[in-house]
Write a protein that holds these residues in place. Sequence first.
Motif, PDB file in Angstrom:
ATOM      1  N   VAL A  51       9.702  -4.271  15.023  1.00 32.29           N
ATOM      2  CA  VAL A  51       9.355  -2.764  15.043  1.00 32.29           C
ATOM      3  C   VAL A  51       8.126  -3.337  13.337  1.00 32.29           C
ATOM      4  O   VAL A  51       8.656  -3.830  12.992  1.00 32.29           O
ATOM      5  N   VAL A  52       7.194  -2.738  14.062  1.00 30.70           N
ATOM      6  CA  VAL A  52       5.652  -2.374  13.015  1.00 30.70           C
ATOM      7  C   VAL A  52       6.282  -1.066  11.963  1.00 30.70           C
ATOM      8  O   VAL A  52       6.274  -0.112  12.480  1.00 30.70           O
ATOM      9  N   ILE A  53       6.152  -1.645  10.916  1.00 36.80           N
ATOM     10  CA  ILE A  53       6.205  -0.242   9.596  1.00 36.80           C
ATOM     11  C   ILE A  53       5.204  -0.635   8.723  1.00 36.80           C
ATOM     12  O   ILE A  53       4.128  -1.646   8.232  1.00 36.80           O
ATOM     13  N   ASP A  54       4.313   0.549   8.925  1.00 41.79           N
ATOM     14  CA  ASP A  54       3.421   0.479   7.758  1.00 41.79           C
ATOM     15  C   ASP A  54       3.437   0.858   6.767  1.00 41.79           C
ATOM     16  O   ASP A  54       4.183   2.221   6.513  1.00 41.79           O
ATOM     17  N   VAL A  55       3.320   0.235   4.935  1.00 40.16           N
ATOM     18  CA  VAL A  55       3.933   0.304   4.232  1.00 40.16           C
ATOM     19  C   VAL A  55       2.177   1.087   3.761  1.00 40.16           C
ATOM     20  O   VAL A  55       2.815   0.893   2.099  1.00 40.16           O
ATOM     21  N   ARG A  56       1.486   1.726   3.995  1.00 36.86           N
ATOM     22  CA  ARG A  56       0.115   1.933   2.492  1.00 36.86           C
ATOM     23  C   ARG A  56       1.246   3.095   1.648  1.00 36.86           C
ATOM     24  O   ARG A  56       1.968   3.772   2.750  1.00 36.86           O
ATOM     25  N   SER A  57       0.384   3.334   0.267  1.00 35.81           N
ATOM     26  CA  SER A  57       1.173   5.052   0.819  1.00 35.81           C
ATOM     27  C   SER A  57       0.291   5.831   1.256  1.00 35.81           C
ATOM     28  O   SER A  57      -0.527   5.582   2.198  1.00 35.81           O
ATOM     29  N   GLU A  58       0.863   7.399   0.968  1.00 31.91           N
ATOM     30  CA  GLU A  58       0.375   7.885   1.639  1.00 31.91           C
ATOM     31  C   GLU A  58      -0.371   8.472   1.883  1.00 31.91           C
ATOM     32  O   GLU A  58      -1.147   8.607   2.688  1.00 31.91           O
ATOM     33  N   LYS A  59      -1.406   8.641   0.865  1.00 30.97           N
ATOM     34  CA  LYS A  59      -2.518   8.594   0.141  1.00 30.97           C
ATOM     35  C   LYS A  59      -3.791   7.655   1.304  1.00 30.97           C
ATOM     36  O   LYS A  59      -4.982   8.071   2.333  1.00 30.97           O
ATOM     37  N   ALA A  60      -3.529   6.179   1.012  1.00 24.55           N
ATOM     38  CA  ALA A  60      -4.272   5.572   1.640  1.00 24.55           C
ATOM     39  C   ALA A  60      -3.829   5.481   3.091  1.00 24.55           C
ATOM     40  O   ALA A  60      -4.570   5.410   4.431  1.00 24.55           O
ATOM     41  N   ASP A 104      -2.731   8.878   5.226  1.00 23.24           N
ATOM     42  CA  ASP A 104      -3.869  10.313   5.806  1.00 23.24           C
ATOM     43  C   ASP A 104      -4.867   9.747   5.290  1.00 23.24           C
ATOM     44  O   ASP A 104      -5.740  10.232   6.456  1.00 23.24           O
ATOM     45  N   ALA A 105      -6.297   8.679   4.443  1.00 19.15           N
ATOM     46  CA  ALA A 105      -6.952   8.269   4.978  1.00 19.15           C
ATOM     47  C   ALA A 105      -8.089   7.567   5.635  1.00 19.15           C
ATOM     48  O   ALA A 105      -8.556   8.049   6.440  1.00 19.15           O
TER      49      ALA A 105
END
Length: 68
Positions: free
Chosen positions: A22-31, A33-34
Motif C-alpha cells: 500500500v503506497v501512502i502519500d503523507v504530504r501536507s494537503e497544500k503540497a 494539491d500543488a
Amino acid sequence: MSQDLRITKEEVEGMLGKPDVVVIDVRSEKAWDAGEAKIKGAIREVPVEVETWSKKYPKDKTLVLYCA
C-alpha cells in the motif's frame, strides 16, 4: 512489529502494483494539491493522524509512505 526503512525510488517502482503493498502519500494537503508528481494508486493520508489511519491497514501489508 513495524520497521522504519528507507528505500530508493527504484525499489518503490518495483513494488508498485503488488497486492501486498500500500503506497501512502503523507504530504501536507497544500503540497499534495500543488504537486504535479503523484504515484498512481497512492492513498493520501494526513501525516499527523498516523495513529488513527494506520490501524485500518491490514498487518500483512507493506506500507510505503512517501512525501516529496
